[in-house]
Design a protein around this motif. Structure first.
Motif, PDB file in Angstrom:
ATOM      1  N   THR A  67       6.126  12.044   4.823  1.00 41.40           N
ATOM      2  CA  THR A  67       7.318  12.546   5.519  1.00 41.40           C
ATOM      3  C   THR A  67       7.169  12.536   7.034  1.00 41.40           C
ATOM      4  OG1 THR A  67       6.482  14.792   5.113  1.00 41.40           O
ATOM      5  CG2 THR A  67       8.184  13.969   3.630  1.00 41.40           C
ATOM      6  N   LYS A  68       5.957  12.419   7.546  1.00 42.35           N
ATOM      7  CA  LYS A  68       5.789  12.289   8.999  1.00 42.35           C
ATOM      8  C   LYS A  68       6.210  10.902   9.478  1.00 42.35           C
ATOM      9  CE  LYS A  68       2.132  15.741   9.527  1.00 42.35           C
ATOM     10  NZ  LYS A  68       0.742  16.015   9.978  1.00 42.35           N
ATOM     11  N   TYR A 108       9.770   3.490   0.665  1.00 42.81           N
ATOM     12  CA  TYR A 108       9.213   3.569   2.010  1.00 42.81           C
ATOM     13  C   TYR A 108       9.342   2.229   2.734  1.00 42.81           C
ATOM     14  CZ  TYR A 108       5.786   3.600   5.758  1.00 42.81           C
ATOM     15  OH  TYR A 108       5.163   3.475   6.974  1.00 42.81           O
ATOM     16  N   TYR A 109       8.944   1.151   2.081  1.00 39.63           N
ATOM     17  CA  TYR A 109       9.023  -0.161   2.728  1.00 39.63           C
ATOM     18  C   TYR A 109      10.473  -0.559   2.980  1.00 39.63           C
ATOM     19  CZ  TYR A 109       4.035  -1.246   2.417  1.00 39.63           C
ATOM     20  OH  TYR A 109       2.679  -1.252   2.597  1.00 39.63           O
ATOM     21  N   TYR A 115       0.851  -1.190   0.000  1.00 44.72           N
ATOM     22  CA  TYR A 115       0.000   0.000   0.000  1.00 44.72           C
ATOM     23  C   TYR A 115       0.887   1.241   0.000  1.00 44.72           C
ATOM     24  CZ  TYR A 115      -3.561  -3.315   1.664  1.00 44.72           C
ATOM     25  OH  TYR A 115      -4.413  -4.374   1.804  1.00 44.72           O
ATOM     26  N   PHE A 116       0.476   2.229  -0.767  1.00 46.29           N
ATOM     27  CA  PHE A 116       1.150   3.513  -0.647  1.00 46.29           C
ATOM     28  C   PHE A 116       0.729   4.139   0.670  1.00 46.29           C
ATOM     29  CE2 PHE A 116       1.205   8.135  -1.092  1.00 46.29           C
ATOM     30  CZ  PHE A 116       2.559   8.328  -1.339  1.00 46.29           C
ATOM     31  N   PRO A 117       1.701   4.532   1.529  1.00 40.93           N
ATOM     32  CA  PRO A 117       1.379   4.919   2.908  1.00 40.93           C
ATOM     33  C   PRO A 117       0.993   6.384   3.083  1.00 40.93           C
ATOM     34  CG  PRO A 117       3.738   4.891   2.642  1.00 40.93           C
ATOM     35  CD  PRO A 117       3.163   4.501   1.312  1.00 40.93           C
ATOM     36  N   GLY A 118       0.125   6.912   2.214  1.00 43.03           N
ATOM     37  CA  GLY A 118      -0.327   8.283   2.388  1.00 43.03           C
ATOM     38  C   GLY A 118      -1.482   8.367   3.368  1.00 43.03           C
ATOM     39  N   THR A 119      -2.127   9.529   3.443  1.00 39.52           N
ATOM     40  CA  THR A 119      -3.296   9.694   4.322  1.00 39.52           C
ATOM     41  C   THR A 119      -4.380   8.703   3.950  1.00 39.52           C
ATOM     42  OG1 THR A 119      -2.774  12.041   4.472  1.00 39.52           O
ATOM     43  CG2 THR A 119      -4.963  11.353   5.191  1.00 39.52           C
ATOM     44  N   MET A 154       4.758   6.489  -8.054  1.00 38.62           N
ATOM     45  CA  MET A 154       4.166   5.966  -6.830  1.00 38.62           C
ATOM     46  C   MET A 154       4.757   4.603  -6.482  1.00 38.62           C
ATOM     47  SD  MET A 154       0.179   5.577  -5.747  1.00 38.62           S
ATOM     48  CE  MET A 154       0.067   7.359  -5.558  1.00 38.62           C
ATOM     49  N   THR A 155       5.034   3.812  -7.499  1.00 38.82           N
ATOM     50  CA  THR A 155       5.640   2.495  -7.263  1.00 38.82           C
ATOM     51  C   THR A 155       7.014   2.646  -6.636  1.00 38.82           C
ATOM     52  OG1 THR A 155       4.470   1.678  -9.222  1.00 38.82           O
ATOM     53  CG2 THR A 155       6.249   0.315  -8.353  1.00 38.82           C
ATOM     54  N   ILE A 156       7.827   3.551  -7.193  1.00 39.89           N
ATOM     55  CA  ILE A 156       9.173   3.792  -6.667  1.00 39.89           C
ATOM     56  C   ILE A 156       9.106   4.305  -5.233  1.00 39.89           C
ATOM     57  CG2 ILE A 156      11.177   5.310  -6.918  1.00 39.89           C
ATOM     58  CD1 ILE A 156      10.727   5.156  -9.963  1.00 39.89           C
ATOM     59  N   ALA A 157       8.220   5.274  -4.989  1.00 39.98           N
ATOM     60  CA  ALA A 157       8.105   5.855  -3.648  1.00 39.98           C
ATOM     61  C   ALA A 157       7.653   4.813  -2.629  1.00 39.98           C
ATOM     62  CB  ALA A 157       7.130   7.024  -3.682  1.00 39.98           C
TER      63      ALA A 157
END
Length: 998
Positions: A612-613, A577-578, A531-535, A570-573
């Motif tokens: 970034t949080k 993150y992971y 999962y993309f970890p946004g809001t 988004m895939t790269i980001a």
């Protein structure tokens, strides 16, 4: 081991006489060499002046110093003693030296040239300045020294007596211009001593002959006596240092000097670049060639060269501590700087062995070869050096006098200079080269926009850096030079030996150079949903999940073939993150994301800042690059921005920093950008600025190290251009992902994996779009190894595990279908609905007749106009202007100008479009500059009625047509478009759906 010398190829025709000189195979005895030869004396030009011939050194012997040490007596000694007192009191640097009367024993006992330069005391400079008062009263020499073709000058290490160290910075037809190395020699008040000339009356140590034709750019000499020239005024000290330039008539000529020993090299492999300079195996800089080939510059041929690399001398005399040095830098920051000379190759010969090894290249591990690693290192180093040189644009170490200088508007300047000297500058000065313009107030930096050769003049336009927008041409003489190549970490000789066998880095390099491919070792049963970890958490699709999984499961290198708008950012980001979260459990390593443009890195920042949080992210942008970015290309995560709150904590005293030097660097940075007043700083900083009116400019490299130490970013975003600067700041990297990897230079990948061979790599890009950009100066095998087309080669050859991201999220489904059928073998799937991409077409029936088809063709039958090597079309400019106005000002439905992109296939047309659209934030650029960009509306300008070769390239058309989220306008000659492959499909489909306007 180097093989025996081989003969030159037939096309590389050097006169036999030159070869004899280069090889030093003359049968003359040493005694006979020291006698002038009549055949070598006559080097007169048609106007009767002596012309300086190319310098061909015979040998590099060290001689016992036979320097005559002068002892002053009588009236001259009285003049000297009085002048020494005056110069000591008047010299603004004296207060920074605790003991200016040091005898400089370390200097006099120096047994190597580096020690000589590093131990030159301030007192020596004062004595030299005082001696000038004595020389002023002496008559200048009148004897013209005889010329000789060889052995005219000798080199020395040990120096005694009073002297100053100068370097050759300009070669003229009948003289050399030298500049003082240590600023102590002239300070502010003795500008007359900054530049001196060497002519045919100048004597050199241990030689009765003229040195003209025997020195090279960068040579260092110890000047032990000067003499006045006809330019000398009746008094000394009436020229300040800001008035002195290399083109200002010299007040002094050198009467006596000693050539200091060169740092020489022999039999170093090198290749010619397309502009006549060279790249060598051992140095990350270009080298000059003293004697060029008689015909074209040969490709794919390696030579063994001998020459020298100029030493760099400290700006100030020895004896300063770090703080004193820092203060003197501040005091002298407005004195114009001139670039250090690059190395010079004096002689060379063809190498069959290295040429054959270079020819093996990417087949090094595929065929029997006793030294495959040697082949890899040779090819990779040569390629990386060439790419770095082209990237920085530092091909010429000379300075030129600017003529016809004008400033247009806020930031555009134009100028010319003469295309004279060898090598001719037109080969070395090109668009995108960064330049420095000298000024009596402060030097200005700019970037060349256009460069044309007109007759004997080079004509330029250039864009000033934002921090120098207030620059004006106010001096009588302005000099321009190329910016020196910045220091950074690049590939170095022996890099392959440091990569452990069996490591990811070693396996990747071997696969790229003909070894075994890396196979997919992951299990299909290991499927994980990420999962993309946004809001709002976003679930990745199956193809995206597969890529993230392979990267995290330690696959050495994974290819992600990602068509336009497939969610690759988004895939790269998400993968970064992971990986960062996982690394916290195993030592807190860093994740590196590398893009090919600043614009592409902005896209990654926009995505990563949503988390970034949870994770510390920074975009590494060097300050000089950041200052040149538009506001739209800057972000809150940029290094120069992220530094500010961190440093503010220490400068205000909210956090304590023991090291005062580091604290003052932070304070200078914040003060420079007017982020804090001195009275708001902690007491040590207040005292520092109160006691030092002039301070040096902050050291941004040091500040960057401090930031990385204190902030400890987990994810670092940067561009390929900045890798050599950011890599030394990283401590351990576990994953490296290259965005837009189809445009990645192969040297960038080799550079990273050589430093972090344990990392896992991901190449994410679209091989059906534009390949890496390559300047004309890099060609043949050098282009293949330095720039290459790594991702396409890897995909075609199945060198690494591969994932295809098939879902397209950007374009209207019809656009995706047309481009998928035309360029992707019907392999694309649209992930959006038509109603999500046709709001503009539905809302503007006055412009768009059929809201179900997102491509409109506007016919323009007006012929184009040639503009040197480019084309422009004034009617097309008018159409674009009208169209942009209609799109942005309608009460029915308006598009914000920032959501419109204008793509031009021709630079001349782009320049005119930029002028027309200057008052609107519409992105306008060439096809190359739009890769990685998306806009709601795109206007494609074909300009030329004839669709020529580069306009018919499928990858270029693919890029142009895949930038729009909603709709694309094509402006062109319909008849010409119908005759061109791919374009005909677009025109025919537009006509079929009623989206054609004649």
């Amino acid at each position: 081991m180097l093989e025996e010398s081989s003969s030159l190829p037939e096309f590389f025709d050097i006169p036999e006489s030159s070869c004899e000189e280069l090889e030093g195979n003359s049968s003359m005895s040493q005694e006979s060499r020291d006698e002038p030869e009549s055949s070598l004396e006559d080097n007169s030009s048609p106007n009767g002046k002596k012309e300086i011939r190319p310098f061909i050194p015979r040998h590099n012997h060290e001689y016992e110093n036979r320097e005559f040490i002068e002892i002053l007596e009588g009236a001259e000694k009285e003049v000297f003693d009085e002048a020494l007192k005056l110069e000591s009191l008047a010299h603004p640097f004296s207060e920074y030296y605790e003991d200016i009367k040091s005898t400089g024993n370390d200097y006099n006992l120096a047994m190597n040239i580096r020690a000589l330069f590093d131990n030159y005391p301030h007192y020596k400079a004062l004595r030299f300045m005082a001696k000038s008062h004595v020389w002023f009263r002496r008559a200048p020499p009148t004897e013209i020294l005889p010329s000789i073709g060889h052995s005219a000058v000798h080199q020395f290490v040990k120096m005694d007596g009073d002297h100053a160290i100068y370097r050759v910075i300009l070669v003229k037809s009948d003289k050399y211009i030298l500049m003082a190395c240590h600023m102590n020699t002239h300070a502010f008040h003795r500008g007359d001593l900054r530049f001196v000339e060497v002519n045919n009356r100048t004597k050199t140590n241990a030689s009765p002959y003229s040195c003209l034709g025997h020195l090279a750019l960068g040579d260092l000499v110890a000047v032990s006596e000067l003499a006045i020239t006809e330019e000398m005024s009746t008094t000394l000290g009436n020229m300040d240092v800001y008035s002195a330039t290399p083109e200002t008539p010299c007040v002094w000529m050198v009467k006596m000097m000693t050539l200091l020993k060169r740092q020489t090299f022999e039999n170093v492999p090198f290749l010619f670049l397309g502009n006549g300079t060279a790249v060598a195996l051992k140095w990350g800089q270009v080298l000059n060639i003293q004697i060029p080939p008689m015909y074209e510059y040969p490709q794919n041929i390696i030579f063994l060269g001998s020459g020298f690399i100029p030493e760099k001398v400290p700006e100030f005399a020895s004896g300063l501590n770090e703080e004193q040095h820092d203060l003197l830098l501040g005091l002298t920051r407005n004195i114009s700087k001139y670039p250090w000379s690059t190395g010079t190759i004096f002689s060379y010969e063809y190498s069959h062995y290295f040429t054959s090894q270079f020819d093996l290249g990417h087949r090094a591990h595929a065929i029997p070869n006793p030294d495959p690693d040697g082949v890899v290192e040779l090819c990779a180093l040569m390629g990386a050096t060439a790419v770095t040189a082209v990237l920085v644009g530092n091909f010429d170490c000379r300075s030129f006098r600017m003529m016809e200088t004008t400033k247009v508007g806020q930031n555009l300047i134009s100028f010319t200079f003469e295309n004279t000297g060898y090598p001719q500058p037109y080969q070395l000065w090109k668009p995108n080269t960064r330049i420095v313009i000298s000024s009596s107030k402060t030097d200005a930096e700019a970037t060349i926009s256009t460069a044309f050769l007109v007759g004997g003049l080079l004509k330029f336009t250039a864009i000033l850096s934002p921090e120098h927008y207030d620059f004006q041409f106010t001096d009588k003489i302005h000099m321009v030079s190329q910016t020196e190549m910045p220091e950074g970490e690049g590939l170095r000789d022996g890099f392959l030996e440091k990569i452990p066998d069996g490591s990811n880095g070693k396996r990747i390099i071997e696969a790229l150079y003909g070894g075994y491919p890396i196979v997919d070792e992951s299990s299909e049963d290991d499927d994980v949903t990420y999962y993309f970890p946004g809001t709002d958490r976003i679930v990745l699709n199956d193809f995206q999940n597969e890529y993230v999984s392979k990267l995290l499961k330690k696959t050495p290198l994974t290819l992600a073939d990602s068509p336009f708008g497939s969610g690759k950012s988004m895939t790269i980001a998400t993968a970064a993150y992971y990986a960062a979260r996982e690394s916290q459990l195993w030592g807190n390593s860093q994740q590196l994301l590398v893009t090919q443009s600043n614009f592409a890195s902005v896209n990654l920042v926009d995505i990563t800042k949503r988390y970034t949080k949870k994770c510390r992210v920074v975009r590494f942008v060097p300050l000089n690059t950041w200052m040149e970015l538009s506001e739209g290309s800057r972000t809150d995560l940029d290094l120069p921005v992220m530094m500010r709150p961190l440093f503010m904590e220490y400068v205000t005293g909210r956090k304590f920093l023991m090291n005062s030097i580091y604290l003052f660097e932070m304070a200078k940075y914040l003060k420079e950008f007017k982020l804090i007043e001195v009275d708001q700083m902690e007491k040590r900083c207040q005292t520092y600025f109160r006691e030092n009116t002039f301070t040096s400019k902050y050291d941004f490299v040091r500040l960057t190290r401090l930031f990385f130490t204190f902030y400890q970013p987990q994810i670092v975003i940067t561009t390929s251009d900045c890798l050599r600067n950011v890599l030394p700041m990283l401590h351990e990297v576990s994953t490296v992902q290259f965005d837009e990897a189809s445009q990645m230079p192969e040297s960038a990948l080799i550079q990273v994996l050589s430093m972090f061979p344990k990392a896992c790599f991901g190449l994410v890009g679209d091989i059906r779009q534009l390949p890496p950009y390559c300047d004309f100066t890099i060609n043949g095998h050098l282009k293949m190894y330095g720039v290459g087309n790594t991702m396409e080669r890897a995909c075609r050859g199945d060198l690494f595990p591969r994932v295809v991201l098939r879902y397209v999220y950007r374009c209207h489904p019809v656009t995706t279908q047309i481009l998928g059928n035309e360029f992707y073998g019907r392999n694309l799937l649209s992930a959006v609905k038509e109603e999500d991409r046709n709001e503009f077409m539905r809302s503007r029936p006055d412009i768009w007749q059929n809201p179900n088809f997102p491509i409109m063709v506007l016919n323009n039958n007006t012929p184009s106009i040639r503009d040197l090597t480019s084309m422009h079309n004034p009617v097309e400019v008018s159409i674009v202007s009208y169209l942009v106005e209609a799109l942005t000002s309608s009460p029915l439905y308006s598009i914000h100008p920032s959501n419109i992109g204008v793509i031009s296939f021709y630079k001349a047309q782009m320049d005119r479009l930029l002028q027309v659209l200057a008052d609107k934030p519409v992105k306008c650029g060439t096809v190359d500059s739009f890769q990685g960009t998306e806009k709601e509306i795109i206007i494609v300008c074909c300009t030329n009625e004839v669709i020529n070769g580069f306009m018919a390239m499928p990858n270029r058309i693919n890029v142009a047509m895949s930038r729009a989220k909603q709709a694309t306008f094509i402006i062109g000659n319909v008849n010409g478009l119908r005759m061109a492959i791919h374009w005909s499909t677009l025109v025919n489909e537009a006509e079929r759906f009623g989206c054609m306007r004649y």
